[in-house]
Design an enzyme around this catalytic site. Structure first.
Site, PDB file in Angstrom:
ATOM      1  N   TYR A 158       0.833  -1.210   0.000  1.00  0.00           N
ATOM      2  CA  TYR A 158       0.000   0.000   0.000  1.00  0.00           C
ATOM      3  C   TYR A 158       0.868   1.261   0.000  1.00  0.00           C
ATOM      4  CZ  TYR A 158      -3.742   3.175   1.589  1.00  0.00           C
ATOM      5  OH  TYR A 158      -4.654   4.203   1.710  1.00  0.00           O
ATOM      6  N   LYS A 162       1.058   4.138  -2.911  1.00  0.00           N
ATOM      7  CA  LYS A 162       0.716   5.534  -2.623  1.00  0.00           C
ATOM      8  C   LYS A 162       1.904   6.465  -2.846  1.00  0.00           C
ATOM      9  CE  LYS A 162      -3.614   4.903  -1.496  1.00  0.00           C
ATOM     10  NZ  LYS A 162      -4.692   5.435  -2.353  1.00  0.00           N
TER      11      LYS A 162
END
Length: 250
Positions: A158, A162
């Site tokens: 993640y 990002k």
């Protein structure tokens, strides 16, 4: 007008059936934007967002597709463009989590998060950028995270996705700035949402202690910043990352 220049603009918000995406779609709808509410699997939630926008006097439609798939993403953008009569704003918000310590993370967990959170922004942006450049107008807003700035244990996939969105934002901003198309990112911190509702209370208290403002954020806090970036107020803002985290990452 709170967000000048948004009346009758047309926006596609990906992942708009979730907490942040729905808040963004509804905020844009209130500002007079015609909104394509995207979902992959939760049609009921997406229709509820459409219903809330139209009940408030706005204009919205729902569109479906897997934004991590090249064919689907291109078709999705084409459908949204046809239904709305064009696209002025793209909000790349679609995202998932598959948390695990790296030593235990599977290939599928890595690939699914990178594809949904990062590749989707590439695919959808590529599908809209030519028309925006021809029109010499457009807004692309990518929803990143403070995890992309700070990292977060158990979220290597993640956080990488990002962080990648931030680099993508800055690179694309440089490519299209001369055509008056802006590309920016928003990086939320911990938000009140179904995802954080699952955090044990003792962990939640520790998280809040780390936030200078002493509370988690709300999806509406992010939505307001997205609407600002989409509006005429941000016409000279591009390649930026606006952090919405109550001071957590400063």
């Amino acid at each position: 007008m709170t967000h000048p220049g948004l009346e009758n603009k047309r926006a596609l918000v990906t992942g708009a059936s979730g907490a942040v995406g729905s808040a963004v779609a509804e905020e844009l709808g209130r500002a007079g934007v015609k909104v394509a509410v995207h979902f992959r699997s939760n049609e009921e939630a997406a229709q509820a967002v459409v219903d809330r926008i139209t009940a408030a006097g706005g204009d919205a439609v729902q569109v479906a597709g897997d934004v991590s798939n090249s064919v689907d993403a291109k078709s999705l953008v084409s459908t949204a463009t046809d239904l709305l009569g064009g696209l002025d704003i793209l909000v790349n918000n679609a995202g998932i989590t598959r948390d695990a310590l790296l030593a235990r993370m599977s290939d599928d967990d890595w690939d699914a998060v990178i594809d949904t959170n990062l590749k989707s922004a590439f695919l959808c942006s590529r599908a809209v950028v030519r028309s925006m450049m021809r029109a010499r107008s457009g807004r692309i807003i990518n929803v990143s995270s403070v995890a992309g700035l700070m990292g977060n244990a158990g979220q290597a996939n993640y956080s990488a996705a990002k962080a990648g969105l931030i680099g993508f934002t800055k690179s694309l901003a440089r490519e299209v700035a001369s055509r008056s198309v802006t590309v920016n990112a928003v990086a939320p911190g911990f938000l009140e949402s179904p995802m954080t509702d699952a955090i044990p209370e003792i962990t939640r208290k520790e998280v809040v202690k780390m936030i200078p403002m002493g509370r988690m954020g709300a999806p509406a806090d992010v939505a307001g910043v997205v609407a600002f970036l989409a509006s005429d107020l941000a016409a000279y803002v591009t390649g930026q990352v606006l952090v919405v985290d109550g001071g957590l990452a400063m």
